[in-house]
Scaffold this motif. Structure first.
Motif, PDB file in Angstrom:
ATOM      1  N   LYS A   1       0.828  -1.212   0.000  1.00 20.63           N
ATOM      2  CA  LYS A   1       0.000   0.000   0.000  1.00 20.63           C
ATOM      3  C   LYS A   1       0.860   1.259   0.000  1.00 20.63           C
ATOM      4  O   LYS A   1       0.443   2.306  -0.488  1.00 20.63           O
ATOM      5  N   ASP A   2       2.081   1.134   0.525  1.00 22.88           N
ATOM      6  CA  ASP A   2       2.939   2.306   0.704  1.00 22.88           C
ATOM      7  C   ASP A   2       4.129   2.355  -0.248  1.00 22.88           C
ATOM      8  O   ASP A   2       4.618   3.430  -0.585  1.00 22.88           O
ATOM      9  N   ILE A   3       4.632   1.186  -0.659  1.00 20.11           N
ATOM     10  CA  ILE A   3       5.862   1.119  -1.440  1.00 20.11           C
ATOM     11  C   ILE A   3       5.542   0.858  -2.908  1.00 20.11           C
ATOM     12  O   ILE A   3       4.812  -0.070  -3.245  1.00 20.11           O
ATOM     13  N   SER A   4       6.110   1.683  -3.770  1.00 25.37           N
ATOM     14  CA  SER A   4       5.953   1.513  -5.218  1.00 25.37           C
ATOM     15  C   SER A   4       6.890   0.406  -5.696  1.00 25.37           C
ATOM     16  O   SER A   4       8.089   0.428  -5.407  1.00 25.37           O
ATOM     17  N   ILE A   5       6.340  -0.553  -6.436  1.00 24.36           N
ATOM     18  CA  ILE A   5       7.109  -1.699  -6.925  1.00 24.36           C
ATOM     19  C   ILE A   5       7.243  -1.605  -8.440  1.00 24.36           C
ATOM     20  O   ILE A   5       6.251  -1.588  -9.169  1.00 24.36           O
ATOM     21  N   SER A   6       8.487  -1.544  -8.914  1.00 26.92           N
ATOM     22  CA  SER A   6       8.758  -1.561 -10.352  1.00 26.92           C
ATOM     23  C   SER A   6       9.316  -2.934 -10.719  1.00 26.92           C
ATOM     24  O   SER A   6      10.246  -3.422 -10.075  1.00 26.92           O
ATOM     25  N   MET A   7       8.746  -3.559 -11.751  1.00 26.26           N
ATOM     26  CA  MET A   7       9.194  -4.898 -12.144  1.00 26.26           C
ATOM     27  C   MET A   7       9.689  -4.879 -13.588  1.00 26.26           C
ATOM     28  O   MET A   7       8.936  -4.577 -14.514  1.00 26.26           O
ATOM     29  N   THR A   8      10.966  -5.191 -13.754  1.00 29.02           N
ATOM     30  CA  THR A   8      11.573  -5.208 -15.082  1.00 29.02           C
ATOM     31  C   THR A   8      11.344  -6.578 -15.699  1.00 29.02           C
ATOM     32  O   THR A   8      12.166  -7.490 -15.572  1.00 29.02           O
ATOM     33  N   ILE A   9      10.208  -6.724 -16.344  1.00 28.10           N
ATOM     34  CA  ILE A   9       9.802  -8.003 -16.923  1.00 28.10           C
ATOM     35  C   ILE A   9       8.953  -7.715 -18.150  1.00 28.10           C
ATOM     36  O   ILE A   9       8.202  -6.739 -18.167  1.00 28.10           O
ATOM     37  N   ASN A  10       9.061  -8.544 -19.178  1.00 27.60           N
ATOM     38  CA  ASN A  10       8.404  -8.231 -20.448  1.00 27.60           C
ATOM     39  C   ASN A  10       7.548  -9.373 -20.977  1.00 27.60           C
ATOM     40  O   ASN A  10       6.338  -9.322 -20.891  1.00 27.60           O
ATOM     41  N   SER A  11       8.152 -10.435 -21.478  1.00 30.92           N
ATOM     42  CA  SER A  11       7.344 -11.489 -22.100  1.00 30.92           C
ATOM     43  C   SER A  11       6.440 -12.196 -21.089  1.00 30.92           C
ATOM     44  O   SER A  11       5.384 -12.706 -21.455  1.00 30.92           O
ATOM     45  N   THR A  12       6.835 -12.222 -19.825  1.00 25.97           N
ATOM     46  CA  THR A  12       5.995 -12.828 -18.786  1.00 25.97           C
ATOM     47  C   THR A  12       5.396 -11.768 -17.865  1.00 25.97           C
ATOM     48  O   THR A  12       5.045 -12.054 -16.714  1.00 25.97           O
ATOM     49  N   SER A  13       5.266 -10.552 -18.364  1.00 25.39           N
ATOM     50  CA  SER A  13       4.794  -9.436 -17.527  1.00 25.39           C
ATOM     51  C   SER A  13       3.398  -9.689 -16.962  1.00 25.39           C
ATOM     52  O   SER A  13       3.121  -9.353 -15.807  1.00 25.39           O
ATOM     53  N   ALA A  14       2.515 -10.281 -17.753  1.00 27.05           N
ATOM     54  CA  ALA A  14       1.143 -10.529 -17.277  1.00 27.05           C
ATOM     55  C   ALA A  14       1.143 -11.496 -16.099  1.00 27.05           C
ATOM     56  O   ALA A  14       0.309 -11.384 -15.185  1.00 27.05           O
ATOM     57  N   ILE A  15       2.081 -12.432 -16.099  1.00 27.05           N
ATOM     58  CA  ILE A  15       2.157 -13.421 -15.010  1.00 27.05           C
ATOM     59  C   ILE A  15       2.707 -12.766 -13.742  1.00 27.05           C
ATOM     60  O   ILE A  15       2.165 -12.960 -12.641  1.00 27.05           O
ATOM     61  N   LEU A  16       3.776 -11.982 -13.867  1.00 27.68           N
ATOM     62  CA  LEU A  16       4.339 -11.325 -12.683  1.00 27.68           C
ATOM     63  C   LEU A  16       3.371 -10.296 -12.113  1.00 27.68           C
ATOM     64  O   LEU A  16       3.274 -10.130 -10.889  1.00 27.68           O
ATOM     65  N   LEU A  17       2.637  -9.610 -12.987  1.00 24.84           N
ATOM     66  CA  LEU A  17       1.592  -8.700 -12.508  1.00 24.84           C
ATOM     67  C   LEU A  17       0.550  -9.477 -11.712  1.00 24.84           C
ATOM     68  O   LEU A  17       0.105  -9.027 -10.652  1.00 24.84           O
ATOM     69  N   SER A  18       0.179 -10.645 -12.188  1.00 23.11           N
ATOM     70  CA  SER A  18      -0.813 -11.467 -11.494  1.00 23.11           C
ATOM     71  C   SER A  18      -0.283 -11.972 -10.155  1.00 23.11           C
ATOM     72  O   SER A  18      -1.022 -12.031  -9.169  1.00 23.11           O
ATOM     73  N   PHE A  19       0.999 -12.324 -10.103  1.00 26.23           N
ATOM     74  CA  PHE A  19       1.621 -12.680  -8.818  1.00 26.23           C
ATOM     75  C   PHE A  19       1.520 -11.507  -7.837  1.00 26.23           C
ATOM     76  O   PHE A  19       1.175 -11.682  -6.664  1.00 26.23           O
TER      77      PHE A  19
END
Length: 512
Positions: free
Chosen positions: A117-135
């Motif tokens: 809720k407080d910390i912004s998370i940036s994820m450097t991921i591309n072809s599996t981005s939808a999966i990491l977003l879902s995680f």
């Protein structure tokens, strides 16, 4: 509250524009906010991830304690290309260039005791981005954080993978479909989350120059916007969640001018090409990472100076978030000590240099204004050339961007070898008696533990439940539905990243 110099001279917020433009107003040459860093400093991120989720979590807590204001996750190659840690193609690569995330349990460990809720998370991921977003979504639910509270960014920029990096899975058209699914889902459910970080960084690392970095980045961005519009999405809505990722390179004044030109270019593209009227959707918000390709294995302490200058150019240029590379990254993953020094570099610029006390401090400089105009003009020419080929996707199929980058990189290397361009410590001012610094080493036991945890995870789950979710995902892909809800359900049913990727491979195939 007005700022002062060390001599107690009161400073204005902004000292003027040759075009009578104000910071925070279209076309945003001088910055996207009226007060820029006077009100709030940029987000200080440090890109990190290695060995296992547990070890990476420890590094994140260390960085948060040291003052980072946003986390940036690096994933290992198997995770980037859709393979679980126990896959035969993952052998020797698990945890090497980032953190391995195969399961929802891995993601829980990675984000343990980090308040989403407080910390912004940036994820450097591309072809599996939808999966990491879902995680990420699944973990947020367990923390009782609603989707509309999640802050952060997912890179999700597959086109530059075909151009410069190679961590793609599916053919371009199928990859673009998944990206627009993310746009659609997040614009409805996750308003604080950036759905893409359109990246010039990796193309610059591959050898392109500043003009090409701007042109290729924005040509890719145009393709994403067009794809989303074709799907029926409104650029006034999803455009507000687009973000960019640029390289902070060595040419100090050119880099400052590049960032100013980028804001102006994107605002004009969105307004003139796509008739966007929402101010938030006109804004080019961008992250900068200092240039890894400029770091040298020779005399690595010199890299601290390079990084400092690159970060200072990013601040003067008006970045929204910055990552500073560590001095030892040409040798290995960064040590805790060198990561701390890299972070301190940003903090010194923020607190001691005075660079953040005035908006666009070099506005009106004949040199900077001319460079800004020239970079914009030359980038527009190159964008038009790509337009004539049918846009970024068609140009990629023709290897246009790839060939241009290779040519530019080759030409630059010749200037280094001829000493037309000096690299201190490499082709001039060498130190023949240099002693190599000790490299950061991965704990091989930690990687064994990752594989054991994955084995136990697969043994304990309800396989029927997994297969039901994956079958629904398979059918949704066949029926051209938005995949994100089905991927979230698969994740919650304890399907692995590799299993979800393989399900989509059955429908879309692989790009070679």
């Amino acid at each position: 509250m007005s700022k002062k110099t060390s001599s107690d001279i009161k400073l204005k917020k902004f000292y003027g524009s040759l075009n009578n433009e104000s910071p925070g107003d279209y076309p945003f040459t001088h910055g996207i906010y009226p007060n820029m860093y006077i009100d709030k400093k940029w987000t200080m991120r440090q890109y990190a991830g290695f060995s296992t989720a547990e070890e990476s979590n420890k590094r994140y807590h260390f960085l948060l304690k040291e003052g980072v204001t946003g986390l940036s996750v690096a994933f290992d190659l198997p995770t980037q290309t859709g393979y679980d840690s126990d896959h035969s193609l993952a052998l020797g690569e698990v945890g090497k260039v980032g953190v391995p995330i195969s399961t929802i349990d891995d993601m829980k460990l990675l984000l343990k005791n980090i308040p989403l809720k407080d910390i912004s998370i940036s994820m450097t991921i591309n072809s599996t981005s939808a999966i990491l977003l879902s995680f990420l979504i699944a973990v947020a639910k367990e923390q009782n954080v609603s989707l509309d509270q999640i802050k952060g960014t997912i890179q999700n920029d597959i086109l530059k993978e075909y151009i410069a990096r190679g961590t793609f899975i599916y053919p371009p058209d199928s990859s673009m479909k998944i990206i627009t699914d993310i746009f659609d889902f997040c614009s409805t459910n996750m308003p604080k989350f950036n759905t893409i970080s359109i990246s010039g960084y990796h193309m610059r690392e591959a050898g392109c120059n500043a003009i090409q970095e701007l042109a290729f980045t924005f040509s890719n961005a145009i393709a994403y916007v067009e794809s989303a519009i074709e799907k029926g999405l409104d650029p006034n809505q999803f455009g507000a969640q687009l973000s960019f990722f640029f390289n902070g390179h060595n040419d100090f004044f050119e880099e400052i001018s590049k960032f100013r030109a980028a804001r102006r270019l994107w605002a004009k593209i969105m307004k003139e090409r796509f008739n966007v009227t929402n101010k938030k959707a006109l804004i080019c918000r961008f992250h900068v990472q200092t240039a890894g390709s400029t770091l040298t294995a020779q005399q690595p302490d010199n890299n601290i100076v390079r990084t400092g200058l690159q970060a200072l150019a990013s601040v003067i240029g008006g970045a929204q978030s910055i990552h500073t590379n560590s001095k030892d990254e040409a040798l290995s993953l960064p040590s805790e000590s060198s990561a701390q020094t890299a972070l301190r570099t940003q903090q010194i610029i923020a607190c001691e240099s005075g660079a953040a006390n005035v908006v666009d401090p070099l506005s009106g400089s004949f040199f900077i204004e001319n460079l800004t105009d020239t970079l914009e003009k030359e980038a527009v020419k190159l964008i038009k050339k790509i337009d004539l080929m049918g846009g970024a996707v068609e140009a990629i199929k023709l290897n246009f961007q790839q060939d241009e980058i290779a040519r530019t990189a080759y030409d630059y290397q010749k200037t280094v070898e001829s000493k037309e361009n000096i690299i201190v410590g490499v082709n001039k001012y060498e130190n023949q008696d240099e002693v190599a610094s000790p490299n950061f080493r991965l704990d091989e036991n930690a990687i064994s533990n990752q594989l054991k945890r994955l084995e136990i995870f697969k043994m304990k789950r309800d396989l029927d439940k997994v297969n039901i979710a994956l079958n629904k995902l398979y059918k949704a892909a066949q029926d051209n539905l938005n995949l994100i809800p089905f991927i979230i359900k698969s994740v919650e049913s304890k399907a692995t990243l590799g299993e979800i990727s393989d399900t989509l491979r059955k429908v879309y195939g692989e790009h070679s």
